[in-house]
Design an enzyme around this catalytic site. Structure first.
Site, PDB file in Angstrom:
ATOM      1  N   PRO A  16      47.211  46.745  44.308  1.00  0.00           N
ATOM      2  CA  PRO A  16      46.452  46.155  45.420  1.00  0.00           C
ATOM      3  C   PRO A  16      46.158  44.694  45.105  1.00  0.00           C
ATOM      4  O   PRO A  16      45.702  44.375  44.013  1.00  0.00           O
ATOM      5  CB  PRO A  16      45.167  46.992  45.443  1.00  0.00           C
ATOM      6  CG  PRO A  16      45.006  47.473  44.032  1.00  0.00           C
ATOM      7  CD  PRO A  16      46.400  47.679  43.511  1.00  0.00           C
ATOM      8  N   CYS A  99      38.347  43.856  40.037  1.00  0.00           N
ATOM      9  CA  CYS A  99      38.573  42.531  40.623  1.00  0.00           C
ATOM     10  C   CYS A  99      37.734  41.481  39.888  1.00  0.00           C
ATOM     11  O   CYS A  99      36.513  41.607  39.798  1.00  0.00           O
ATOM     12  CB  CYS A  99      38.221  42.518  42.106  1.00  0.00           C
ATOM     13  SG  CYS A  99      38.436  40.887  42.870  1.00  0.00           S
ATOM     14  N   ASN A 199      48.841  48.456  34.013  1.00  0.00           N
ATOM     15  CA  ASN A 199      48.967  47.290  34.895  1.00  0.00           C
ATOM     16  C   ASN A 199      48.787  46.002  34.089  1.00  0.00           C
ATOM     17  O   ASN A 199      47.937  45.928  33.215  1.00  0.00           O
ATOM     18  CB  ASN A 199      47.907  47.391  35.994  1.00  0.00           C
ATOM     19  CG  ASN A 199      47.835  46.168  36.889  1.00  0.00           C
ATOM     20  OD1 ASN A 199      46.754  45.648  37.120  1.00  0.00           O
ATOM     21  ND2 ASN A 199      48.951  45.704  37.398  1.00  0.00           N
ATOM     22  N   ARG A 224      51.499  40.674  40.457  1.00  0.00           N
ATOM     23  CA  ARG A 224      52.075  39.333  40.660  1.00  0.00           C
ATOM     24  C   ARG A 224      53.585  39.314  40.456  1.00  0.00           C
ATOM     25  O   ARG A 224      54.277  38.461  41.018  1.00  0.00           O
ATOM     26  CB  ARG A 224      51.387  38.347  39.702  1.00  0.00           C
ATOM     27  CG  ARG A 224      49.927  38.067  40.060  1.00  0.00           C
ATOM     28  CD  ARG A 224      49.233  37.239  38.983  1.00  0.00           C
ATOM     29  NE  ARG A 224      49.176  37.955  37.719  1.00  0.00           N
ATOM     30  CZ  ARG A 224      49.067  37.370  36.537  1.00  0.00           C
ATOM     31  NH1 ARG A 224      49.031  36.049  36.457  1.00  0.00           N
ATOM     32  NH2 ARG A 224      49.010  38.086  35.430  1.00  0.00           N
TER      33      ARG A 224
END
Length: 320
Positions: A16, A99, A199, A224
């Site tokens: 996400p 985040c 990740n 990315r």
């Protein structure tokens, strides 16, 4: 692999990404072999208050299975938001606890929850009890280098009822700098019995294989590395399944995919919004091409799709 009752046909997932992983990009990556995608993060408060933008972010296309990602710091509101997400038919509810953006982390959400393991537990428990689909949580290695607590967080999250955990092997303080900590992800995998998704820094077939080998994770999540490069999923899948290397797309193919991507974005958001977002995407699609800096400057002035088409035609002729 499975997360709860959701089965995946491979282990390469799209991460996400706010402002990036919208419906158009998710569908594109799905068509190139992403086994699972997750929406851009949605504010739990905004969603429970009927915010129009939240509804747009949660609208899904053909990119199933998909997770709906929510963020916030109030267990009750997060549970209510998770229930509202069900109206959009996601297969999974994902909770953002990773985040690093100041706007999110400095207001109690995202990676700030790495500093509050007990609250993270309560949020996960409330959401898991509120919905009848699997709940997953995305975390980082810790808030900073002095508080690396991903293993403890993962144990609490599993205890709270989560069906899987995604781990970005950097602290919030690092943001996206430095190298991802593969040992940390490995330690999380050892500590829990639910699936762990690795990740960070996955940009090609080799880095995907290294992530799997060094961490023993159950799946990988690409962020990315997919920008301007949605075919990365096709390439990684071929390599992991039968050690096959797929050639890099030609310039002609890259330009065709870029135009298809932006056309789809226009169909969903209208030309005005889509062309402003296209400036970011097009810069990645043209990365490494001759005159890259001049191209990026030119792209930033585009307001109409025809301008992007003309540039793509010119680039293709240059490379023929």
């Amino acid at each position: 692999m499975n997360i709860g009752n959701v089965e995946f046909n491979n282990i390469a997932f799209l991460a996400p990404m706010a402002g990036i992983a919208d419906r158009a990009f998710r569908e594109l990556c799905h068509n190139y072999g992403a086994a699972y995608t997750v929406t851009e993060m949605v504010s739990s408060k905004g969603l429970t208050m009927g915010d129009r933008k939240s509804k747009e972010l949660l609208t899904l296309g053909n990119e199933h299975p998909t997770g709906a990602q929510i963020f916030g710091d109030d267990p009750e509101i997060m549970a209510q938001a998770a229930v509202k997400c069900l109206d959009y038919s996601p297969e999974i509810i994902d909770i953002n606890m990773g985040c690093p953006a100041p706007k999110i982390a400095m207001n109690g959400g995202g990676a700030s929850l790495m500093k509050k393991p007990e609250l993270a537990y309560e949020i996960t428990k409330a959401v898991a009890q509120a919905v009848d689909i699997p709940v997953t949580v995305k975390i980082r290695s810790g808030w900073d280098e002095n508080s690396i607590n991903a293993v403890h967080m993962a144990e609490l999250i599993e205890k709270a009822g989560a069906s899987a955990i995604s781990v970005h092997g950097r602290t919030r303080q690092q943001m996206y700098s430095g190298k991802v900590d593969l040992d940390l992800i490995y330690n999380v995998k050892k500590a829990v019995s639910i699936p762990v998704i690795g990740n960070g820094d996955i940009t090609d077939e080799q880095s995907a294989a290294i992530m799997l080998e060094k961490t023993n994770c159950d799946a990988i999540m690409i962020g990315r590395g997919a920008l301007g490069n949605p075919w990365i999923f096709q390439r990684i899948n071929a390599y992991l399944s039968d050690c096959r290397l797929i050639p890099e797309p030609s310039v002609t193919q890259k330009m065709a995919v870029m135009l298809r991507h932006i056309e789809k974005t226009i169909a969903y958001k209208g030309e005005y919004t889509a062309m402003r977002e296209a400036r970011h995407h097009a810069a990645y699609y043209t990365k490494g091409m001759r005159g890259g800096a001049a191209l990026r400057k030119e792209i930033c002035s585009f307001e109409h799709f025809e301008q992007l088409e003309e540039m793509a035609v010119r680039i293709v002729k240059e490379y023929e």
